[in-house]
Design a protein around this motif. Sequence first.
Motif, short mmCIF file in Angstrom:
data_model
loop_
_atom_site.label_atom_id
_atom_site.label_comp_id
_atom_site.label_asym_id
_atom_site.label_seq_id
_atom_site.Cartn_x
_atom_site.Cartn_y
_atom_site.Cartn_z
N SER A 1 23.07 -79.84 24.56
CA SER A 1 21.88 -79.69 25.39
C SER A 1 20.68 -80.33 24.71
N LEU A 2 19.70 -80.75 25.53
CA LEU A 2 18.56 -81.53 25.04
C LEU A 2 17.28 -80.75 25.23
N HIS A 3 16.54 -80.52 24.13
CA HIS A 3 15.32 -79.71 24.15
C HIS A 3 14.19 -80.47 23.46
N LEU A 4 12.96 -80.16 23.89
CA LEU A 4 11.76 -80.75 23.31
C LEU A 4 10.87 -79.64 22.76
N VAL A 5 10.50 -79.75 21.48
CA VAL A 5 9.52 -78.85 20.87
C VAL A 5 8.22 -79.63 20.78
N LEU A 6 7.17 -79.10 21.39
CA LEU A 6 5.90 -79.81 21.55
C LEU A 6 4.78 -79.01 20.90
N ALA A 7 4.15 -79.59 19.88
CA ALA A 7 3.07 -78.92 19.15
C ALA A 7 1.74 -79.56 19.50
N GLY A 8 0.74 -78.75 19.76
CA GLY A 8 -0.59 -79.27 20.05
C GLY A 8 -1.28 -78.49 21.14
N ASP A 9 -2.47 -78.94 21.46
CA ASP A 9 -3.27 -78.31 22.52
C ASP A 9 -4.34 -79.32 22.91
N GLY A 10 -5.09 -79.00 23.94
CA GLY A 10 -6.13 -79.91 24.37
C GLY A 10 -6.40 -79.81 25.86
N PRO A 11 -7.31 -80.62 26.37
CA PRO A 11 -7.75 -80.49 27.76
C PRO A 11 -6.66 -80.74 28.80
N GLU A 12 -5.58 -81.42 28.44
CA GLU A 12 -4.53 -81.70 29.42
C GLU A 12 -3.41 -80.65 29.40
N LYS A 13 -3.58 -79.57 28.65
CA LYS A 13 -2.51 -78.58 28.52
C LYS A 13 -2.04 -78.05 29.88
N ALA A 14 -2.98 -77.66 30.74
CA ALA A 14 -2.59 -77.09 32.03
C ALA A 14 -1.86 -78.12 32.88
N ALA A 15 -2.36 -79.35 32.90
CA ALA A 15 -1.72 -80.40 33.69
C ALA A 15 -0.31 -80.70 33.16
N LEU A 16 -0.15 -80.71 31.85
CA LEU A 16 1.17 -80.95 31.28
C LEU A 16 2.13 -79.81 31.61
N SER A 17 1.63 -78.59 31.60
CA SER A 17 2.48 -77.44 31.96
C SER A 17 2.93 -77.55 33.41
N ARG A 18 2.02 -77.96 34.30
CA ARG A 18 2.40 -78.12 35.71
C ARG A 18 3.43 -79.24 35.87
N LEU A 19 3.25 -80.31 35.11
CA LEU A 19 4.20 -81.42 35.19
C LEU A 19 5.58 -80.97 34.73
N ALA A 20 5.64 -80.25 33.63
CA ALA A 20 6.93 -79.76 33.14
C ALA A 20 7.60 -78.86 34.19
#
Length: 377
Positions: free
Chosen positions: A226-245
């Motif tokens: 299985s393929l997983h992504l661990v993503l570290a960080g924060d910033g103004p695009e966090k909400a948009a990235l969460s919606r995209l995921a």
Amino acid sequence: MLRKPAQPDKIRGMTDHIRSLHVLGSRQFGGADHFFVRLACALTEAGHPTLAVTRPNSPAGQALDRSGVEHAQLPLANKWDIVSSLRLRSLVRRWQPDVVQTYMGRATRLVRLPRPRHAMHVARLGGYYKIDGYYRHADAWVGNTQGICDYLVHAGLRPDRIFKIGNFVPDPELLPPGALELERAKLDLPEDAWVLFSLGRFVEKKGFGDLLDALGRLPAKLAGRSLHLVLAGDGPEKAALSRLAASLELEDRVHWLGWTERASLYYQLCDAMICPSREEPLGNVILETWRHGKPIVSTRTAGALELIEDGVDGLVAPVGEPVLLAARIRELLEADDATRQAISESGMDKCRRDHSREAVLDAYLALYRALLAARGD
């Protein structure tokens, strides 16, 4: 022609110790800020008197407070801060450094050395910053890539006072036994999962939307894992990235860390590092990946193209092309173990040779001594 710092055998007879004052006006903790702290610590630990100046309550200042480096604080306001400029002059008179090194535009603009001159002003650049009004008054300029050095030449700065010196990154964190297994369990990562890692500020130029898009184009399993992504960080695009995921149905395959002070843990945990940036003058994450002995897939930013030899010490994909980024990730993970190991070892070798702490520190000391010798000291 760009000058290289003088070699140690050409600067014998000068004082063994260089007094340097380093000034940073940022409140962030990005690549330049981390390097500011690392170089100040390296100089101090090598016995060279070093004074670091930061803004109050800045992350870099807080890191220095824990390091043992002599440290002062000034407002270093964004606009023309005459008070800080005058206080910097007073500090230079009182502390009598041989070299004043500034990082990025704000600090460089505010440093105007008092006369009669003793210190040399070195401006260090890690990006393609505006020159006029900020950098022309310095005595010498350091770019951490050839591209930045070429940019400085084209801006009309003296070529014989422009020097290329790269960055160095910290050694891997020593982890207690079982730390990786514990973290894998905390993140609910399957024992046999492929783990991709990426980190940075969640802003458009870092390309995390492209990375999520690429992940969504890859199957849930590659080579039976299985393929997983661990993503570290924060910033103004966090909400948009969460919606995209969520729209890509990746909620179970993307693990959000937020800001972390333990990036080394996740470099050691992962199978590969992904750098999806749309703009990256250098790319410290590439050096950090190599230092941890892991393979990397990066976009073809200016920095990546200076560092990575495609297929030898990393894989590269076009900027802003999730389909092609996904293809390179798949290529790396479906390669045999020996191929991935060879890529990792080539990166480690290049990092040791060109971007070790010792090599970069020696280059800065050689530069300082060469400038002082040329000045007549």
